[in-house]
Design a protein around this motif. Structure first.
Motif, PDB file in Angstrom:
ATOM      1  N   ILE A  34       0.742  -1.129  -0.078  1.00  0.00           N
ATOM      2  CA  ILE A  34       0.016   0.152   0.020  1.00  0.00           C
ATOM      3  C   ILE A  34       0.777   1.206   0.063  1.00  0.00           C
ATOM      4  CG2 ILE A  34      -1.702   1.349   1.598  1.00  0.00           C
ATOM      5  CD1 ILE A  34      -2.396  -1.168   2.651  1.00  0.00           C
ATOM      6  N   LEU A  35       0.541   2.315  -0.890  1.00  0.00           N
ATOM      7  CA  LEU A  35       1.364   3.324  -1.040  1.00  0.00           C
ATOM      8  C   LEU A  35       0.419   4.588  -0.368  1.00  0.00           C
ATOM      9  CD1 LEU A  35       3.872   5.301  -1.625  1.00  0.00           C
ATOM     10  CD2 LEU A  35       3.004   5.308  -3.906  1.00  0.00           C
ATOM     11  N   LEU A  36       0.824   5.374   0.632  1.00  0.00           N
ATOM     12  CA  LEU A  36       0.194   6.311   1.177  1.00  0.00           C
ATOM     13  C   LEU A  36       1.091   7.612   0.563  1.00  0.00           C
ATOM     14  CD1 LEU A  36      -1.998   7.415   3.015  1.00  0.00           C
ATOM     15  CD2 LEU A  36      -0.315   7.185   4.891  1.00  0.00           C
ATOM     16  N   THR A  37       0.387   8.561  -0.247  1.00  0.00           N
ATOM     17  CA  THR A  37       1.040   9.683  -0.702  1.00  0.00           C
ATOM     18  C   THR A  37       0.020  10.906  -0.605  1.00  0.00           C
ATOM     19  OG1 THR A  37       2.233  10.474  -2.754  1.00  0.00           O
ATOM     20  CG2 THR A  37       0.255   8.805  -3.140  1.00  0.00           C
ATOM     21  N   ALA A  38       0.299  11.930  -1.156  1.00  0.00           N
ATOM     22  CA  ALA A  38      -0.406  13.309  -1.216  1.00  0.00           C
ATOM     23  C   ALA A  38      -0.166  14.195  -2.409  1.00  0.00           C
ATOM     24  CB  ALA A  38      -0.151  14.034   0.060  1.00  0.00           C
ATOM     25  N   GLU A  39      -1.062  14.832  -2.774  1.00  0.00           N
ATOM     26  CA  GLU A  39      -1.203  15.767  -3.776  1.00  0.00           C
ATOM     27  C   GLU A  39      -0.901  17.226  -3.304  1.00  0.00           C
ATOM     28  OE1 GLU A  39      -5.167  16.381  -5.595  1.00  0.00           O
ATOM     29  OE2 GLU A  39      -4.914  14.436  -6.728  1.00  0.00           O
ATOM     30  N   GLY A  40      -0.276  17.915  -4.277  1.00  0.00           N
ATOM     31  CA  GLY A  40       0.309  19.068  -3.783  1.00  0.00           C
ATOM     32  C   GLY A  40       1.657  19.373  -3.173  1.00  0.00           C
ATOM     33  N   PRO A  41       2.106  20.485  -2.774  1.00  0.00           N
ATOM     34  CA  PRO A  41       3.242  20.695  -2.178  1.00  0.00           C
ATOM     35  C   PRO A  41       3.705  20.237  -0.812  1.00  0.00           C
ATOM     36  CG  PRO A  41       2.251  22.806  -1.950  1.00  0.00           C
ATOM     37  CD  PRO A  41       1.175  21.876  -2.724  1.00  0.00           C
ATOM     38  N   HIS A  42       2.609  19.791  -0.175  1.00  0.00           N
ATOM     39  CA  HIS A  42       2.691  19.161   1.312  1.00  0.00           C
ATOM     40  C   HIS A  42       1.909  18.234   1.553  1.00  0.00           C
ATOM     41  CE1 HIS A  42       4.327  23.312   2.527  1.00  0.00           C
ATOM     42  NE2 HIS A  42       3.330  23.834   1.784  1.00  0.00           N
ATOM     43  N   PHE A  43       2.684  17.189   2.271  1.00  0.00           N
ATOM     44  CA  PHE A  43       1.962  15.657   2.570  1.00  0.00           C
ATOM     45  C   PHE A  43       0.681  16.136   3.538  1.00  0.00           C
ATOM     46  CE2 PHE A  43       1.021  12.366   5.291  1.00  0.00           C
ATOM     47  CZ  PHE A  43       0.964  11.069   4.223  1.00  0.00           C
ATOM     48  N   SER A  44       0.848  16.685   4.570  1.00  0.00           N
ATOM     49  CA  SER A  44      -0.545  17.123   5.434  1.00  0.00           C
ATOM     50  C   SER A  44      -0.021  18.213   6.596  1.00  0.00           C
ATOM     51  CB  SER A  44      -1.027  16.288   5.970  1.00  0.00           C
ATOM     52  OG  SER A  44      -2.088  16.657   6.891  1.00  0.00           O
ATOM     53  N   PHE A  45      -0.827  19.414   6.841  1.00  0.00           N
ATOM     54  CA  PHE A  45      -0.682  20.307   7.681  1.00  0.00           C
ATOM     55  C   PHE A  45      -1.067  19.628   9.131  1.00  0.00           C
ATOM     56  CE2 PHE A  45      -0.901  24.453   5.281  1.00  0.00           C
ATOM     57  CZ  PHE A  45       0.278  24.241   4.410  1.00  0.00           C
ATOM     58  N   GLY A  46      -1.840  18.610   9.232  1.00  0.00           N
ATOM     59  CA  GLY A  46      -2.058  17.669  10.345  1.00  0.00           C
ATOM     60  C   GLY A  46      -3.622  17.630  10.608  1.00  0.00           C
ATOM     61  N   ALA A  47      -3.998  17.237  11.735  1.00  0.00           N
ATOM     62  CA  ALA A  47      -5.644  17.412  11.879  1.00  0.00           C
ATOM     63  C   ALA A  47      -6.271  18.383  12.103  1.00  0.00           C
ATOM     64  CB  ALA A  47      -5.700  16.247  13.317  1.00  0.00           C
ATOM     65  N   SER A  48      -7.442  18.298  11.826  1.00  0.00           N
ATOM     66  CA  SER A  48      -8.286  19.568  11.966  1.00  0.00           C
ATOM     67  C   SER A  48      -8.304  20.244  13.588  1.00  0.00           C
ATOM     68  CB  SER A  48      -9.601  19.198  11.782  1.00  0.00           C
ATOM     69  OG  SER A  48     -10.673  20.487  12.192  1.00  0.00           O
ATOM     70  N   VAL A  49      -7.996  21.471  13.706  1.00  0.00           N
ATOM     71  CA  VAL A  49      -7.879  21.948  14.978  1.00  0.00           C
ATOM     72  C   VAL A  49      -9.394  22.073  15.568  1.00  0.00           C
ATOM     73  CG1 VAL A  49      -7.096  23.937  16.598  1.00  0.00           C
ATOM     74  CG2 VAL A  49      -5.542  22.769  14.798  1.00  0.00           C
ATOM     75  N   GLU A  50     -10.255  22.452  14.667  1.00  0.00           N
ATOM     76  CA  GLU A  50     -11.693  22.576  15.111  1.00  0.00           C
ATOM     77  C   GLU A  50     -12.153  21.166  15.839  1.00  0.00           C
ATOM     78  OE1 GLU A  50     -11.185  25.738  11.971  1.00  0.00           O
ATOM     79  OE2 GLU A  50     -10.444  23.745  12.192  1.00  0.00           O
ATOM     80  N   GLU A  51     -11.666  20.239  15.106  1.00  0.00           N
ATOM     81  CA  GLU A  51     -12.358  18.876  15.686  1.00  0.00           C
ATOM     82  C   GLU A  51     -11.625  18.370  16.797  1.00  0.00           C
ATOM     83  OE1 GLU A  51     -12.259  16.042  12.385  1.00  0.00           O
ATOM     84  OE2 GLU A  51     -13.565  17.247  11.422  1.00  0.00           O
ATOM     85  N   HIS A  52     -10.638  19.238  17.426  1.00  0.00           N
ATOM     86  CA  HIS A  52     -10.013  18.734  18.481  1.00  0.00           C
ATOM     87  C   HIS A  52     -10.561  19.498  19.902  1.00  0.00           C
ATOM     88  CE1 HIS A  52      -6.523  17.307  16.435  1.00  0.00           C
ATOM     89  NE2 HIS A  52      -5.970  16.777  17.538  1.00  0.00           N
ATOM     90  N   LEU A  53     -11.600  20.374  19.345  1.00  0.00           N
ATOM     91  CA  LEU A  53     -12.305  21.139  20.562  1.00  0.00           C
ATOM     92  C   LEU A  53     -12.912  20.154  21.563  1.00  0.00           C
ATOM     93  CD1 LEU A  53     -13.221  24.546  18.680  1.00  0.00           C
ATOM     94  CD2 LEU A  53     -11.510  24.215  20.492  1.00  0.00           C
ATOM     95  N   PRO A  54     -13.330  20.348  22.793  1.00  0.00           N
ATOM     96  CA  PRO A  54     -14.082  19.619  23.652  1.00  0.00           C
ATOM     97  C   PRO A  54     -15.456  19.512  22.914  1.00  0.00           C
ATOM     98  CG  PRO A  54     -13.083  21.200  24.984  1.00  0.00           C
ATOM     99  CD  PRO A  54     -12.790  21.622  23.636  1.00  0.00           C
ATOM    100  N   GLY A  55     -15.774  18.056  23.112  1.00  0.00           N
ATOM    101  CA  GLY A  55     -17.176  17.653  22.463  1.00  0.00           C
ATOM    102  C   GLY A  55     -17.018  17.113  20.928  1.00  0.00           C
ATOM    103  N   GLU A  56     -15.828  17.593  20.203  1.00  0.00           N
ATOM    104  CA  GLU A  56     -15.776  16.997  19.040  1.00  0.00           C
ATOM    105  C   GLU A  56     -14.529  15.932  19.078  1.00  0.00           C
ATOM    106  OE1 GLU A  56     -16.341  18.106  15.529  1.00  0.00           O
ATOM    107  OE2 GLU A  56     -17.986  19.323  16.071  1.00  0.00           O
ATOM    108  N   CYS A  57     -13.553  16.216  20.111  1.00  0.00           N
ATOM    109  CA  CYS A  57     -12.262  15.577  20.009  1.00  0.00           C
ATOM    110  C   CYS A  57     -12.404  13.907  20.061  1.00  0.00           C
ATOM    111  CB  CYS A  57     -11.293  16.173  20.846  1.00  0.00           C
ATOM    112  SG  CYS A  57     -11.591  16.063  22.654  1.00  0.00           S
ATOM    113  N   GLU A  58     -13.396  13.508  21.289  1.00  0.00           N
ATOM    114  CA  GLU A  58     -13.189  11.999  21.514  1.00  0.00           C
ATOM    115  C   GLU A  58     -13.443  11.113  20.012  1.00  0.00           C
ATOM    116  OE1 GLU A  58     -15.316   9.025  24.552  1.00  0.00           O
ATOM    117  OE2 GLU A  58     -15.910  10.773  24.671  1.00  0.00           O
ATOM    118  N   GLN A  59     -14.689  11.607  19.428  1.00  0.00           N
ATOM    119  CA  GLN A  59     -14.914  10.968  18.066  1.00  0.00           C
ATOM    120  C   GLN A  59     -13.909  11.026  17.041  1.00  0.00           C
ATOM    121  OE1 GLN A  59     -18.742  12.029  16.315  1.00  0.00           O
ATOM    122  NE2 GLN A  59     -18.187  10.541  14.621  1.00  0.00           N
TER     123      GLN A  59
END
Length: 257
Positions: A54-79
């Protein structure tokens, strides 16, 4: 743009190679939709008998800036955490070798996914890091994976400082296998030379032999670290302040509690 899948899935090389491409450049944020698309593709294709890798790759100049900060807020982050950690464990348990090709920024949840690969190929000027501590949070999967992969000293440096390292530094500490300005081409060349000629059935057994102990250790540790994150970190003042300050583009006001 958001109606198309965040991941491009293709079976190549006579169904011997499953390529999963993060397809929301330039940031390729690892949000819930990206995690779900990757998980679905792995559930559907990872056990094909002809699959050699399996090859994991990404389009564009960057692989990934990371996870969504919004989804890390309390209430969202557990899921969000539970689904991301399930994806990391699925990659660790992969029946075939996982190759990751990383260019540009590979941060946070993006690096956690790349760390779950068996072999990591990077551009020399890639920027790899776990910057979570700068927002007063930490990276649960990386906290379990990095000490195993690069040893306690190098892992402590990355996780406690939040600094980024280049592809060159990442190779020096053993995180990255090989460097090239086109890491995806390098990963494909490695696949063609070393994995495609092998027996897919024997590669599966060799992969299990290589990873069985690591996967089971990380599964146990990750459950404990996830609990620490949800029960203690997310009930602290500074973690919520750090995330909110980032989203509001202001300096955080730490109260050290």
């Amino acid at each position: 743009e958001m109606t198309t899948s965040p991941v491009k899935v293709s079976l190549e090389r006579d169904a011997a190679l499953l390529t999963l491409t993060l397809a929301r450049p330039k940031s390729n944020i690892i949000d819930r939709s990206m995690v779900e698309a990757l998980q679905t593709a792995l559930d559907q294709h990872a056990h094909e008998p002809t699959l050699h890798a399996i090859l994991l790759t990404a389009e564009g100049p960057h692989f990934s800036f990371g996870a969504s900060v919004e989804e890390h807020l309390p209430g969202e982050c557990e899921q969000m955490l539970k689904s991301l950690h399930q994806l990391v464990l699925t990659l660790l348990d992969s029946p075939t070798p996982v190759l990751a090709a990383v260019q540009g920024q590979c941060l946070g949840g993006g690096l956690e996914l790349a760390c779950a690969a068996h072999l990591l190929f990077a551009s020399p000027d890639a920027a790899l890091g776990q910057p979570e501590i700068q927002l007063a949070v930490f990276a649960p999967a990386a906290s379990c994976l990095l000490p195993e992969l690069i040893g306690p000293a190098a892992a402590s440096d990355l996780l406690l400082s939040g600094r980024t390292i280049s592809g060159i530094e990442a190779q020096a500490c053993g995180l990255v296998s090989a460097l090239d300005d086109d890491p995806a081409a390098l990963a494909l060349a490695y696949f063609d030379r070393h994995l495609a000629p092998r027996s897919a059935a024997s590669l599966r057994l060799a992969t299990r032999a290589l990873r069985a102990d690591l996967a089971s250790r990380v599964r146990i540790r990750l459950a404990a670290v996830e609990k620490l994150y949800l029960d203690e970190l997310m009930t602290s003042h500074d973690a919520v302040e750090g995330l909110e300050a980032f989203l509001q583009k202001r300096a955080p006001q730490w109260q050290h509690r």
